[in-house]
Design a protein around this motif. Structure first.
Motif, short mmCIF file in Angstrom:
data_model
loop_
_atom_site.label_atom_id
_atom_site.label_comp_id
_atom_site.label_asym_id
_atom_site.label_seq_id
_atom_site.Cartn_x
_atom_site.Cartn_y
_atom_site.Cartn_z
N UNK A 249 27.46 -19.10 -2.63
CA UNK A 249 28.76 -18.35 -3.05
C UNK A 249 29.75 -18.96 -4.05
N UNK A 250 29.35 -19.35 -5.24
CA UNK A 250 30.18 -20.13 -6.39
C UNK A 250 31.48 -19.20 -6.48
N UNK A 251 32.63 -20.00 -6.40
CA UNK A 251 33.84 -19.32 -6.89
C UNK A 251 33.92 -18.36 -8.18
N UNK A 252 34.11 -16.86 -7.85
CA UNK A 252 34.06 -16.20 -8.94
C UNK A 252 35.55 -16.38 -10.13
N UNK A 437 31.76 -8.24 -11.16
CA UNK A 437 30.66 -8.70 -11.04
C UNK A 437 29.51 -8.16 -12.11
N UNK A 438 29.88 -6.96 -12.74
CA UNK A 438 29.14 -6.52 -13.77
C UNK A 438 29.21 -6.96 -14.89
N UNK A 439 30.64 -7.69 -15.05
CA UNK A 439 30.72 -8.41 -16.39
C UNK A 439 29.97 -9.76 -16.48
N UNK A 440 29.97 -10.24 -15.32
CA UNK A 440 29.10 -11.59 -15.03
C UNK A 440 27.43 -11.57 -14.79
N UNK A 441 27.22 -10.14 -15.17
CA UNK A 441 25.68 -9.87 -15.02
C UNK A 441 25.08 -9.62 -13.77
N UNK A 442 25.96 -9.34 -12.70
CA UNK A 442 25.53 -9.12 -11.22
C UNK A 442 25.59 -7.65 -10.97
N UNK A 443 24.81 -7.35 -9.82
CA UNK A 443 25.19 -6.01 -9.18
C UNK A 443 25.61 -6.45 -7.74
N UNK A 444 26.97 -6.15 -7.40
CA UNK A 444 27.61 -6.80 -6.20
C UNK A 444 26.96 -5.82 -4.87
N UNK A 445 26.70 -6.66 -4.25
CA UNK A 445 26.14 -6.54 -2.77
C UNK A 445 27.05 -6.63 -1.87
N UNK A 449 27.52 -10.66 -0.87
CA UNK A 449 28.29 -10.83 -2.09
C UNK A 449 27.55 -12.41 -2.57
N UNK A 450 27.22 -12.21 -4.12
CA UNK A 450 26.77 -13.47 -4.57
C UNK A 450 27.75 -14.43 -4.78
N UNK A 451 28.96 -14.16 -4.90
CA UNK A 451 30.15 -15.22 -5.23
C UNK A 451 31.09 -15.09 -4.10
#
Length: 483
Positions: A249-252, A437-445, A449-451
């Protein structure tokens, strides 16, 4: 005293920065250069500790790296081929010199120095336990808790003592530890705080950001993985995974504001991610306007992305002077007000009669935005539309970022419409959490959460023991008062 930057009082303060070197002539010189590159992560104080085989040597000072570590006599007093350093903005503990890192102690099996970026969220509970056992603390920093846990561990080997200590702590940490046996780097199991590794030949370097590697001509090798411990000594480099596997979970907010734009975080150019954030912001909340104006300097990449996506020209409507000291004494309220313009001033010839889209990275208390919007209106702007390159900051951070208490966060007290009225903007919009999240190339769950996005969502990835116990204690006191 007055801060000459009128916007400095309304930012989430960067946590800290760490930098370490193993196996280099004049290692402290490399560390000083690395800390220069990380100065944005902490401007209250800086310190370096070196080891030359015969002992440990430290120099710590208040203020910036420049002026404290650019003197030959200071570097000469830090001999050795291994050194670690730290730049600090106080998040836990006061700004007193006793809290300036690296912290150092003579343990039973030798000297031990530690530099820490992050925050231990159960530090007060651990401290009370250690005090009862007889530990005597010399600082109010949560980092010293780690030293006492290592010192009192029942394990026999230093590495095992460190692992034992870290199994007891909660929260976020990227650590550089210096012992007579070598240099140890470690990142918390969720990887909340950043840490990278690089090389120059046989020299190994650790740093909070890749830009610090660039400055000394080091080759970026990889990130220290979440939950990884790396030991570098005469036997070479060894990697350990002493913690249970967890979803990182790196800091967004590193991509929103903390990291320098010329760094790479999580394999993504910070500059490009901020431009992407601006582009998503334009798609989500575009508006008809004449020019896009960034709030310097942190709003610039997002403003470029917004302008490119919207087709509205990017212009420097606020000019920043880079030649003004951080603080100076002011004799009167009138002069204090004028002093604000020494650092940032409206480009009035450009602004007058225009419909302005102002791009900033965040709104914390709102005091910054009030000043910026008024600056644009005083310069003759016809309309002022504020766009923010992060979601509303509604929750405090407990992982090494100095965030105001929640009652002082504007977005925790008002909805967006009320905030727009408060800052006197014609309109106000934030990027959505999904858009970020999209701006960082992710699809937020939302379920996983990935971050770490707790400052926006309130979804804290670790236990907050000290905060929970404090709230329980306050609740008990209130009930007792009522009874």
């Amino acid at each position: 005293m007055l801060t000459t930057n009128p916007f400095d009082d309304d930012k989430l303060r960067e946590e800290c920065g760490v930098f370490g070197v193993w196996n280099a002539d004049h290692a402290a010189s490399f560390v000083a250069l690395g800390l220069h590159a990380l100065q944005h992560r902490g401007q209250e104080a800086a310190g370096i500790t070196s080891c030359d085989g015969a002992g440990f040597h430290s120099h710590r000072a208040s203020g910036h790296v420049a002026g404290n570590f650019d003197k030959d006599e200071v570097i000469r007093a830090l001999p050795g081929r291994t050194a670690i350093g730290h730049v600090r903005y106080s998040t836990t503990g006061s700004s007193a010199m006793r809290n300036v890192q690296p912290l150092f102690a003579e343990l039973a099996d030798g000297g031990f120095a530690v530099a820490h970026n992050g925050n231990i969220s159960n530090a007060m509970k651990l401290r009370r336990t250690l005090n009862r056992r007889g530990s005597i603390f010399q600082s109010t920093s949560d980092t010293e808790v780690i030293i006492h846990l290592v010192a009192t561990s029942g394990q026999s080997k230093m590495l095992d003592r460190i692992v034992d200590a870290l199994h007891q702590v909660e929260g976020a940490y990227s650590l550089l530890m210096l012992t007579e046996q070598g240099l140890i780097a470690c990142r918390d199991p969720l990887g909340i705080r950043p840490l990278v590794m690089g090389r120059i030949g046989d020299t190994v370097i650790f740093a909070s950001e890749t830009v610090a590697l660039d400055v000394i001509g080091a080759r970026f090798e990889r990130e220290v993985a979440p939950g990884e411990m790396i030991v570098v000594n005469a036997d070479g480099l060894r990697s350990f995974r002493p913690f249970a596997a967890a979803s990182p979970r790196p800091c967004i907010f590193e991509h929103v504001y903390f990291s320098r734009p010329d760094s790479v975080a999580g394999g993504i150019s910070v500059y490009e991610s901020r431009k992407n954030i601006g582009a998503v912001l334009a798609r989500e909340s575009g508006i008809d306007a004449d020019i896009v104006v960034p709030v310097p300097d942190s709003g610039v990449p997002a403003a470029i992305g917004y302008a490119q996506e919207s087709g509205i020209p990017f212009e420097l409507g606020i000019i920043r002077s880079h030649y003004v000291g951080r603080t100076f004494i002011q004799p009167s309220q009138e002069v204090r007000h004028l002093g604000v313009k020494l650092k940032h001033n409206a480009n009035s010839a450009l602004i007058k009669g225009k419909r302005i889209v102002l791009i900033d990275d965040s709104i914390v208390r709102g005091t910054t935005s009030v000043k910026i919007v008024q600056m644009m209106r005083d310069a003759g702007a016809r309309e002022v539309h504020m766009r923010i390159a992060s979601p509303p900051t509604r929750h405090s951070c407990f992982y090494g970022v100095d965030t105001p208490e929640r009652a002082k966060l504007l977005a925790a007290q008002m909805d967006v419409e009320a905030m727009a009225k408060y800052i006197n903007a014609d309109s106000l919009a934030f990027i959505s959490i999904d858009g970020l999240y999209r701006a960082l190339g992710d699809q937020r769950d939302p379920a996983a959460p990935q971050r770490c996005d707790a400052c926006f969502t309130g979804d804290y990835p670790t236990r907050l023991t000290d905060l929970t116990e404090k709230k329980a204690e306050e609740s008990g006191l209130k009930l007792a008062a009522i009874a």
